[in-house]
Design a protein around this motif. Structure first.
Motif, PDB file in Angstrom:
ATOM      1  N   VAL A  55       2.883  -1.560  -5.684  1.00 23.21           N
ATOM      2  CA  VAL A  55       1.455  -1.682  -5.389  1.00 23.21           C
ATOM      3  C   VAL A  55       1.165  -3.071  -4.843  1.00 23.21           C
ATOM      4  O   VAL A  55       1.929  -4.003  -5.043  1.00 23.21           O
ATOM      5  CB  VAL A  55       0.570  -1.431  -6.636  1.00 23.21           C
ATOM      6  N   LYS A  56       0.020  -3.174  -4.155  1.00 24.74           N
ATOM      7  CA  LYS A  56      -0.465  -4.453  -3.650  1.00 24.74           C
ATOM      8  C   LYS A  56      -1.820  -4.699  -4.280  1.00 24.74           C
ATOM      9  O   LYS A  56      -2.694  -3.831  -4.222  1.00 24.74           O
ATOM     10  CB  LYS A  56      -0.598  -4.406  -2.134  1.00 24.74           C
ATOM     11  N   ALA A  57      -1.994  -5.863  -4.888  1.00 22.92           N
ATOM     12  CA  ALA A  57      -3.256  -6.169  -5.555  1.00 22.92           C
ATOM     13  C   ALA A  57      -3.471  -7.675  -5.577  1.00 22.92           C
ATOM     14  O   ALA A  57      -2.559  -8.450  -5.306  1.00 22.92           O
ATOM     15  CB  ALA A  57      -3.250  -5.621  -6.973  1.00 22.92           C
ATOM     16  N   ARG A  58      -4.702  -8.069  -5.941  1.00 21.76           N
ATOM     17  CA  ARG A  58      -5.032  -9.498  -6.002  1.00 21.76           C
ATOM     18  C   ARG A  58      -4.431 -10.177  -7.215  1.00 21.76           C
ATOM     19  O   ARG A  58      -4.117 -11.357  -7.179  1.00 21.76           O
ATOM     20  CB  ARG A  58      -6.539  -9.677  -6.031  1.00 21.76           C
ATOM     21  N   ALA A  63      -3.020  -4.805 -10.467  1.00 17.74           N
ATOM     22  CA  ALA A  63      -1.772  -4.172 -10.039  1.00 17.74           C
ATOM     23  C   ALA A  63      -1.280  -3.166 -11.071  1.00 17.74           C
ATOM     24  O   ALA A  63      -0.844  -2.072 -10.719  1.00 17.74           O
ATOM     25  CB  ALA A  63      -0.705  -5.229  -9.786  1.00 17.74           C
ATOM     26  N   PHE A  64      -1.360  -3.511 -12.356  1.00 18.08           N
ATOM     27  CA  PHE A  64      -0.894  -2.591 -13.401  1.00 18.08           C
ATOM     28  C   PHE A  64      -1.762  -1.334 -13.438  1.00 18.08           C
ATOM     29  O   PHE A  64      -1.256  -0.224 -13.567  1.00 18.08           O
ATOM     30  CB  PHE A  64      -0.878  -3.270 -14.763  1.00 18.08           C
ATOM     31  N   THR A  65      -3.066  -1.478 -13.302  1.00 22.64           N
ATOM     32  CA  THR A  65      -3.960  -0.320 -13.279  1.00 22.64           C
ATOM     33  C   THR A  65      -3.706   0.534 -12.044  1.00 22.64           C
ATOM     34  O   THR A  65      -3.597   1.757 -12.135  1.00 22.64           O
ATOM     35  CB  THR A  65      -5.429  -0.781 -13.310  1.00 22.64           C
ATOM     36  N   ASP A  66      -3.597  -0.113 -10.884  1.00 20.40           N
ATOM     37  CA  ASP A  66      -3.348   0.628  -9.644  1.00 20.40           C
ATOM     38  C   ASP A  66      -1.998   1.341  -9.671  1.00 20.40           C
ATOM     39  O   ASP A  66      -1.868   2.444  -9.140  1.00 20.40           O
ATOM     40  CB  ASP A  66      -3.415  -0.307  -8.440  1.00 20.40           C
ATOM     41  N   LYS A 138      -3.349 -13.277   0.161  1.00 16.90           N
ATOM     42  CA  LYS A 138      -4.244 -13.124  -0.985  1.00 16.90           C
ATOM     43  C   LYS A 138      -3.796 -12.019  -1.929  1.00 16.90           C
ATOM     44  O   LYS A 138      -4.410 -11.799  -2.955  1.00 16.90           O
ATOM     45  CB  LYS A 138      -5.653 -12.814  -0.489  1.00 16.90           C
ATOM     46  N   GLN A 139      -2.742 -11.289  -1.567  1.00 18.80           N
ATOM     47  CA  GLN A 139      -2.293 -10.174  -2.396  1.00 18.80           C
ATOM     48  C   GLN A 139      -0.919 -10.463  -2.986  1.00 18.80           C
ATOM     49  O   GLN A 139      -0.175 -11.291  -2.495  1.00 18.80           O
ATOM     50  CB  GLN A 139      -2.183  -8.893  -1.568  1.00 18.80           C
ATOM     51  N   MET A 140      -0.621  -9.715  -4.048  1.00 19.19           N
ATOM     52  CA  MET A 140       0.710  -9.724  -4.618  1.00 19.19           C
ATOM     53  C   MET A 140       1.288  -8.332  -4.402  1.00 19.19           C
ATOM     54  O   MET A 140       0.601  -7.337  -4.590  1.00 19.19           O
ATOM     55  CB  MET A 140       0.670 -10.014  -6.120  1.00 19.19           C
ATOM     56  N   VAL A 141       2.535  -8.265  -3.998  1.00 18.17           N
ATOM     57  CA  VAL A 141       3.241  -6.997  -3.884  1.00 18.17           C
ATOM     58  C   VAL A 141       4.077  -6.891  -5.146  1.00 18.17           C
ATOM     59  O   VAL A 141       4.954  -7.711  -5.390  1.00 18.17           O
ATOM     60  CB  VAL A 141       4.130  -6.960  -2.625  1.00 18.17           C
ATOM     61  N   GLN A 142       3.774  -5.884  -5.973  1.00 23.04           N
ATOM     62  CA  GLN A 142       4.453  -5.761  -7.251  1.00 23.04           C
ATOM     63  C   GLN A 142       5.169  -4.435  -7.379  1.00 23.04           C
ATOM     64  O   GLN A 142       4.686  -3.404  -6.915  1.00 23.04           O
ATOM     65  CB  GLN A 142       3.456  -5.863  -8.404  1.00 23.04           C
ATOM     66  N   MET A 143       6.327  -4.465  -8.032  1.00 17.93           N
ATOM     67  CA  MET A 143       7.045  -3.267  -8.437  1.00 17.93           C
ATOM     68  C   MET A 143       6.821  -3.140  -9.937  1.00 17.93           C
ATOM     69  O   MET A 143       7.171  -4.034 -10.696  1.00 17.93           O
ATOM     70  CB  MET A 143       8.536  -3.391  -8.138  1.00 17.93           C
ATOM     71  N   VAL A 144       6.204  -2.029 -10.348  1.00 19.46           N
ATOM     72  CA  VAL A 144       5.819  -1.842 -11.743  1.00 19.46           C
ATOM     73  C   VAL A 144       6.471  -0.575 -12.278  1.00 19.46           C
ATOM     74  O   VAL A 144       6.538   0.437 -11.582  1.00 19.46           O
ATOM     75  CB  VAL A 144       4.280  -1.740 -11.875  1.00 19.46           C
ATOM     76  N   THR A 145       6.929  -0.617 -13.522  1.00 17.91           N
ATOM     77  CA  THR A 145       7.517   0.545 -14.181  1.00 17.91           C
ATOM     78  C   THR A 145       6.439   1.235 -14.996  1.00 17.91           C
ATOM     79  O   THR A 145       5.844   0.632 -15.879  1.00 17.91           O
ATOM     80  CB  THR A 145       8.683   0.108 -15.089  1.00 17.91           C
TER      81      THR A 145
END
Length: 171
Positions: A55-58, A63-66, A138-145
């Motif tokens: 996901v990409k979020a601020r 990010a965890f919710t998205d 302005k965003q973070m690209v995150q890999m979340v489990t």
């Protein structure tokens, strides 16, 4: 004396070349955005699946919710690719491509902030090193489990009449 001036010039040019290399590397890294598909990491016996989502979020909270919302949507509508550990890919629960348009009010309420979808996704299997992120402006690209309760979600959709119950065929 000309040798010392030549040495100073060569060292200045070398230092500038090294600094420009470092400056260039940082710019490319910060602009990198990759769209990695979600992957099934683990299938549990209780009908839950551990899915790796990008996901990409601020910030991390968004990010965890998205990521949880995205994982539920993919399980419902798109399916999820198999991971590299021999797990089978997940087929979507809703095979009707127009189901979101047909039941727009239902899905808008379902996926609203704090909606029903929160019952079917969690960060239960989130471990310390499983979340990776990279800044992109302005965003973070995150890999979340994310852990998704697929069997419970399927029962909910069947009970609400959105997908047919198992072994129920019209003759």
């Amino acid at each position: 004396m000309p040798d010392s001036n030549m040495k100073k010039t060569i060292s200045f040019v070398a230092v500038m070349a090294i600094l420009s290399l470092f400056a260039g590397c940082g710019a490319y890294k910060s602009q990198a955005v990759y769209d990695a598909p979600s992957k099934v990491l683990t299938a549990n016996y209780d009908g839950t699946y551990v899915i790796r989502v990008q996901v990409k979020a601020r910030n991390a909270a968004i990010a965890f919710t998205d990521a949880q919302r995205k994982a539920v949507k993919e399980v419902m509508f798109e399916g999820v690719d198999a991971g590299s550990n021999g797990i089978q890919p997940l087929k979507p629960l809703c095979f009707d491509k127009n189901i979101q348009a047909k039941h727009e009010d239902y899905f808008n309420a379902f996926f609203a902030d704090g909606g029903e979808w929160t019952k079917y996704a969690s960060l239960h299997d989130k471990r310390t090193a499983t979340t990776t992120y990279e800044r992109n402006g302005k965003q973070m690209v995150q890999m979340v489990t994310v852990t998704v309760k697929r069997d419970d979600l399927k029962k909910k959709l069947q009970a609400d009449g959105l997908i047919p119950a198992q072994n129920m065929y019209e003759l």
